[in-house]
Design an enzyme around this catalytic site. Structure first.
Site, PDB file in Angstrom:
ATOM      1  N   ASP A 158      35.911  27.576  26.104  1.00  0.00           N
ATOM      2  CA  ASP A 158      34.902  26.437  26.557  1.00  0.00           C
ATOM      3  C   ASP A 158      35.267  25.144  25.575  1.00  0.00           C
ATOM      4  OD1 ASP A 158      32.929  25.021  27.499  1.00  0.00           O
ATOM      5  OD2 ASP A 158      31.408  26.559  27.323  1.00  0.00           O
TER       6      ASP A 158
HETATM    7  C1  NOJ Z   1      30.785  23.260  28.271  1.00  0.00           C
HETATM    8  C2  NOJ Z   1      29.925  24.203  29.083  1.00  0.00           C
HETATM    9  O1  NOJ Z   1      29.332  25.378  28.116  1.00  0.00           O
HETATM   10  C3  NOJ Z   1      30.980  25.232  30.384  1.00  0.00           C
HETATM   11  O2  NOJ Z   1      30.031  25.847  30.983  1.00  0.00           O
HETATM   12  C4  NOJ Z   1      31.544  23.997  31.016  1.00  0.00           C
HETATM   13  O3  NOJ Z   1      32.189  24.527  32.035  1.00  0.00           O
HETATM   14  C5  NOJ Z   1      32.484  23.222  30.368  1.00  0.00           C
HETATM   15  N1  NOJ Z   1      31.803  22.542  29.197  1.00  0.00           N
HETATM   16  C6  NOJ Z   1      33.215  22.158  30.727  1.00  0.00           C
HETATM   17  O4  NOJ Z   1      32.606  20.951  31.348  1.00  0.00           O
END
Ligand code: NOJ
Length: 774
Positions: A298
């Site tokens: 993430d």
């Molecule tokens: C953080 C989020 O937790 C995740 O769900 C997302 O895909 C990513 N950012 C990318 O934007």
């Protein structure tokens, strides 16, 4: 704001020169529409890897964000230069065929080996045509609708330059304080697994090389939905028993359905953050579950291992790569540290090659080596994005997501010639309709409730509008929401004045429709709430409207279950509409006027008060189960509220009524090889055609570990004409009775079981059967 940044991005890319490199581009012998030949893929990727330097391999592990929708404190810098230098494996937050092509050209025309880029994006509930937020989509209990929404999203996204989506989000959550409960399928592993698989099928179809399919990412691995106290990113500490029996199934279902990638979670899992958790990312995911795609972290999750307390940036980089995190999202820990770590002997080149291979294989599966521009056809984008057929689908799917929670005195459906007091901060709203994480959706194209009512009821209806209350009154909350795109329009009149105006229009109307709830930014990432009642002065508004004596219909919009004790007692009708997407207003009006008979069921329990959280139907009995006796003291209960939820899991009404006859079993005892049939006749006993979700739950009465009071094991959504009866048949085998025992073996245990059949998890009829040892 989004539009401006998008244009600026395209212009800046447009100005960059593209140099032609002299190196030869290698193309695999792969044709679009033909399933990948594993042997050929392996050969191609082996060959490519043999030509790559360590630095080129590390470049493949780097994912950069270019564009907008930043979800962390850091953004990628020097992106063009990094792409030209072969330091980038993929890009996210950039779309449109023009923008994606420009970046792809940078990679293809400037790097030695011409390795194409992946283009990812958070396509969560639709790309441009926005469907209901995922929790709402789950409330449809219609797997075809779920798959269809993902299929349309994939068609639009792939026409818009993308080949990789950060969805499905399958985190089970039983805590409505957590804002991201909006993004998942709710509390149940069985329903969640069915939805996870349907989403993957919708995105990936049966052939990833096609130009209208995209690679799915199951996230957030794992257990992100169980943070302590519902606070986002907080600690997760869970027994293995609970993890395996209640939380892991949907991730596995997505992987079994073929999801090409997995995203790590921000949280720790029993002391080791997911992104550095070798047990999770390698032993469980790959060795036990057989996952052979790639793992992306993430957003800056490797860097965050430092504040988690696992070491320096270089140390956590080594930990994450060794654990099995292949691609580093935004943080550039790998880019900056891995070569040195290899030189120091703290990582081997093979550690890097392993991860690079997985990413190259993903690119191969998508057909990118064959044609890096496969997803950048402008004409296709024009013909595909928000085409009328997709707008129609958005309306149909949105209607199915709505849950009728209460309907007394025939308050609904409304009459098309009624005079309606249309009240509430969300009645004229468009911004919030498309909900949180609505990707490239344009809220200005969303249909408001007021517009929807006009479209559906026509000129016969009389609308008397008053805003009645702001959606929030706390200045800090308003500031925070607006700082992240909330665009809240705050009426500066006093709340007394606004309420007085609303009361006046109510008095002059036949019925009050109050459109109340949350702003979309109150749920989603980093949007936990400790108080889950209606925000601001909205309840005060409702109390004043109630005092007029007019029928009071609530249309709710919210990203989570809310605590609605007063509302449930006092409103005549309540329609839960979540955030329903591009066609929200039309879909809501279809339901309000009875053009569509509501059929949604809750995928998550609604508590009476926040103090009951976490609350879920599949709870354990305890040694002192409370039976409801007022004076029973030494029982598992509260002093000040009953154990009952406000609305149970699986609950939802219709404008018609359904009668369940006594269910029948084909036999009362089965062997592990036999199949048990459960049959129930369901009759539409009301005055309209309708749809019903017939639900089947099972309870294992005695086990080597304690078992839940019931678990969903089957459901069928059926359409019944007025007066019609259908026999619904469920088939149970020993496989449906399996669970993870304390040695984490997936087993069934012979003995007595109960089967429950009904319209929700509470109002069921029960039967008993036995599973013999052999
Ligand atoms: C953080 C989020 O937790 C995740 O769900 C997302 O895909 C990513 N950012 C990318 O934007």
């Amino acid at each position: 704001m989004k539009q401006i940044i998008r244009t600026a991005l395209i212009i800046s890319i447009g100005l960059m020169g593209t140099q032609c490199s002299t190196a030869q581009q290698t193309k695999p012998a792969q044709t679009q529409g033909t399933a990948v030949n594993e042997q050929q893929m392996k050969q191609f990727v082996d060959d490519l890897l043999s030509k790559m330097t360590l630095e080129e391999k590390i470049g493949q592990l780097n994912l950069v964000a270019v564009g907008f929708d930043v979800t962390g404190p850091v953004v990628s810098e020097n992106v063009d230069e990094n792409i030209r230098n072969g330091n980038v494996g993929g890009v996210f937050n950039t779309f449109t065929p023009v923008a994606a092509r420009k970046l792809q050209e940078l990679a293809i025309n400037n790097t030695r080996l011409k390795i194409p880029l992946l283009f990812g994006y958070d396509v969560i509930h639709g790309h441009r045509t926005i469907f209901p937020m995922p929790l709402g989509l789950a409330a449809s209990w219609d797997m075809e609708a779920v798959e269809r929404s993902a299929r349309i999203a994939a068609d639009e996204a792939s026409a818009d330059g993308l080949n990789w989506v950060f969805s499905p989000m399958v985190d089970i959550s039983r805590d409505p304080r957590w804002g991201r409960i909006a993004e998942g399928a709710g509390e149940d592993p069985y329903l969640g697994s069915k939805i996870a698989a349907a989403m993957v099928r919708g995105y990936q179809g049966n052939d990833l090389t096609k130009n209208n399919t995209v690679m799915a990412t199951v996230k957030h691995f794992a257990l992100y939905g169980a943070p302590e106290a519902g606070r986002d990113y907080h600690t997760v500490d869970m027994s293995m028993n609970r993890m395996f029996n209640e939380y892991l199934a949907p991730y596995k279902a997505a992987i079994d359905a073929g999801a090409g990638s997995v995203m790590t979670a921000f949280n720790e899992v029993n002391g080791v953050p997911a992104t550095a958790n070798r047990w999770l990312l390698t032993e469980l995911l790959r060795d036990q579950w057989g996952f052979d795609g790639f793992v992306v972290t993430d957003y800056t999750a490797i860097n965050e291992l430092v504040p988690h307390g696992l070491g320096t940036e270089a140390e956590v980089g080594a930990l994450a790569l060794k654990a099995g995190a292949d691609m580093d999202m935004v943080g550039e820990v790998y880019l900056k540290n891995v070569a040195q770590l290899v030189r120091e002997g703290k990582l081997t080149e093979e550690d890097v090659t392993k991860s690079a291979r997985r990413i190259l294989e993903a690119k191969y599966k998508l057909g990118l080596f064959q044609d890096p521009y496969r997803y950048t056809d402008e004409a296709r984008a024009k013909a595909t994005i928000m085409k009328p057929e997709y707008i129609t689908a958005a309306r149909e799917i949105a209607r199915e997501s709505m849950v009728l929670l209460k309907n007394e005195n025939n308050a609904l459906p409304l009459n098309k010639t009624a005079s309606i007091a249309l009240v509430g901060p969300l009645a004229r709203n468009q911004r919030d309709m498309i909900g949180n994480w609505s990707g490239a959706g344009d809220w200005k194209q969303a249909v408001s409730v007021e517009q929807g009512i006009r479209n559906v009821a026509g000129s016969g209806v009389k609308i008397n509008y008053a805003k009645g209350a702001n959606i929030a009154d706390d200045p800090q909350m308003i500031q925070r929401l607006n700082a992240h795109g909330g665009e809240l329009e705050i009426d500066t009149r006093s709340s007394e004045e606004m309420i007085a105006e609303a009361v006046k229009v109510a008095q002059a109307s036949d019925v009050v429709v109050a459109v109340v709830g949350e702003s979309q930014g109150m749920s989603g990432e980093a949007a936990s709430r400790a108080d889950i009642s209606l925000p601001g002065r909205q309840q005060e508004l409702l109390r004043a409207l109630k005092a007029t004596g007019k029928p009071l219909v609530l249309v709710l919009m919210n990203g989570r279950p809310l605590a609605l004790q007063w509302e449930a007692e006092n409103a005549d009708a309540i329609l839960e509409t979540w955030f329903a997407g591009t066609q929200a207003g039309n879909a809501i009006a279809d339901v309000l006027f009875g053009d569509y008979n509501p059929s949604g069921k809750l995928p998550v329990t609604f508590p009476q008060v926040v103090g009951q959280v976490p609350i879920y139907y599949a709870q354990k009995n305890t040694g002192r189960p409370y039976g409801g006796e007022m004076l029973d003291k030494y029982k598992s209960r509260y002093m000040d509220v009953s154990n009952e939820p406000l609305y149970p899991f699986g609950y939802g009404l219709s404008y018609t009524t359904f009668n369940y006859a006594a269910p029948q079993l084909s036999q009362t005892s089965i062997t592990p090889q036999q199949e048990l049939e459960v049959r129930v006749d369901v009759t539409n006993t009301g005055q309209r055609d309708g749809e019903e979700v017939v639900q089947l739950y099972i309870q294992d009465l005695v086990g080597s570990i304690t078992r839940p009071v019931r678990e969903l094991k089957g459901f069928q959504k059926i359409a019944l004409k007025k007066g019609e009866t259908k026999t619904v048949t469920f088939r149970i085998t020993a496989d449906d009775l399996k669970f993870y025992n304390n040695d984490l073996e997936y087993v069934y245990e012979p003995g007595e079981f109960k089967v429950y059949v009904g319209p929700n998890s509470r109002d069921v009829q029960e039967l008993t059967f036995t599973l013999s040892g052999q």
